[in-house]
Design an enzyme around this catalytic site. Structure first.
Site, short mmCIF file in Angstrom:
data_model
loop_
_atom_site.label_atom_id
_atom_site.label_comp_id
_atom_site.label_asym_id
_atom_site.label_seq_id
_atom_site.Cartn_x
_atom_site.Cartn_y
_atom_site.Cartn_z
N HIS A 1 -2.16 5.56 6.26
CA HIS A 1 -1.23 6.18 6.28
C HIS A 1 -0.80 7.29 5.39
O HIS A 1 -1.79 7.44 5.24
CB HIS A 1 -0.35 5.24 5.66
N CYS B 1 0.32 -1.36 0.12
CA CYS B 1 -0.08 0.21 -0.45
C CYS B 1 1.12 1.35 0.14
O CYS B 1 0.90 2.13 -0.86
CB CYS B 1 -0.74 0.19 1.26
#
Ligand code: NAD
Length: 339
Positions: A220, A141
């Site tokens: 994130h 990711c």
């Protein structure tokens, strides 16, 4: 129709399964069960066929009144390609044990090393590298997020070098096993693995990365400093990101000031599972140094559970010989409701 099987029906696997089921040119043959859980119950409700990976899994499902549709070999007998989203190292093992002997193509995920497949993939950066290949890795990711925006910057301005810091969520929202709960934990390795991982896709970009984990489960957040070859202005960069696929420019005026608000926005838009597969770049956090106009700074948020899902779909098409990357990206975006 491309016949697809999913091994590892967890965070990534269940999302790829739903995404495959949405594509007009793909058929979801079935998903595997490694154990009985709410995930297998939901798979059953969705009428996905369930194939067990061991006799223990078969017994566990039967003990919970769920009759499996076969075992892993039965699934392999029916598919053209497997998306392996089992925990790290399982994909590597399965290539040698199952996929090569059965002559089946397979995608592994970012938990595996680049060498496992030899090709690492982000659709808008290197679709062509995966065309007709037998084994490809869809990168993690974080790496997907870095590659999407850096590729756009590199194509327009040329990159001299990048420094990026990944502020990583401690665990996925459902995950009761990982943390931290009350600490900020730096990765004590220089550079963090993300820099070399970006280079497995953007081969000529010089990049140095650092990373730390924080007590959050939502997304994130990356901060990037990019030295560019051509002069740039903030408005040009805003236009660049606005016009790049799978990147969403978000604004203070929309009250999208945090990862929490972005996730709420995704839920309000009616996205499946409240997912946000686009990389979100904050418009107000784009800056250019005023002296030489060649240092670009920006911040972006990455929804770890979903940004790699469209990549898996494009990767399936590429590996099955569909050689128009732009068209594949368009088809996938349409199915996901990505502009
Ligand atoms: P997960 O733990 O959520 O799901 C893994 C699933 O595989 C579980 O359902 C588990 O029951 C099953 N499983 C366990 N052992 C198995 C085996 N031997 N055979 C078949 N199935 C088995 O994991 P995840 O987060 O979906 O991660 C899968 C891969 O995707 C990893 O390589 C990971 O690095 C990568 N990835 C994860 C994220 C993320 O944020 N969760 C993001 C991008 C990439």
């Amino acid at each position: 129709m491309i016949k697809v099987g999913i091994n590892g029906y967890g965070t990534i696997g269940k999302r790829v399964a739903d995404a495959v089921a949405m594509q007009k040119d793909m058929k979801l043959v079935g998903v595997t069960a490694h154990s009985y859980s709410f995930n297998t119950e939901v798979a059953k409700q969705k009428r996905y066929r369930i194939f067990t990976v061991s006799s223990e899994a078969e017994n566990e499902l039967k003990a919970n009144s769920l009759k499996p549709d076969g075992n892993f070999q039965n699934l392999l007998d029916e598919v053209d390609i497997i998306v392996d989203a089992a925990p790290r190292k399982v994909g590597k093992e399965n290539i040698g044990k199952f996929y090569k002997p059965n002559k089946i193509k397979a995608i592994v995920q970012g938990g595996e090393k680049h060498e496992t497949a030899g090709i690492s993939f982000v659709a808008q950066c290197n679709y062509d590298e995966a065309v007709n290949k037998d084994f490809v890795r869809v990168v993690s990711c974080n790496t997907t997020g870095l590659c999407r925006t850096l590729d756009a910057v590199n194509k327009k301005y040329g990159i001299t070098s990048v420094h990026a810091t990944m502020i990583r969520r401690g665990a996925d929202p459902w995950d009761i096993y990982h943390g931290p709960i009350n600490a900020i934990v730096p990765v004590l390795e220089m550079p963090s693995h993300h820099g070399p991982d970006v280079q497995s896709v953007l081969h000529n970009v010089e990049i140095f990365t650092t990373a730390l984990s924080v007590p959050s489960t939502l997304m994130h957040l990356h901060t990037l400093t990019v030295d560019i070859k051509k002069k740039a202005g903030v408005n040009d960069v805003i236009e660049l990101f606005k016009n790049s696929t799978r990147i969403r420019l978000i604004r203070n005026a929309e009250h999208l000031r945090s990862t929490a608000e972005i996730m709420e926005f995704a839920r309000d838009m009616g996205r499946l599972r409240g997912d946000m597969p686009e990389i979100c770049v904050w418009q107000e956090a784009i800056g250019i140094t005023s002296n030489a106009h060649n240092k670009l700074l920006y911040m972006q948020a990455v929804h770890q559970e979903s940004d790699v899902i469209p990549e898996n779909i494009d990767c399936i098409r590429a590996m099955m010989g569909f050689n128009d990357g732009q068209k594949s990206i368009q088809m996938t975006n349409k199915a996901f409701g990505i502009k």
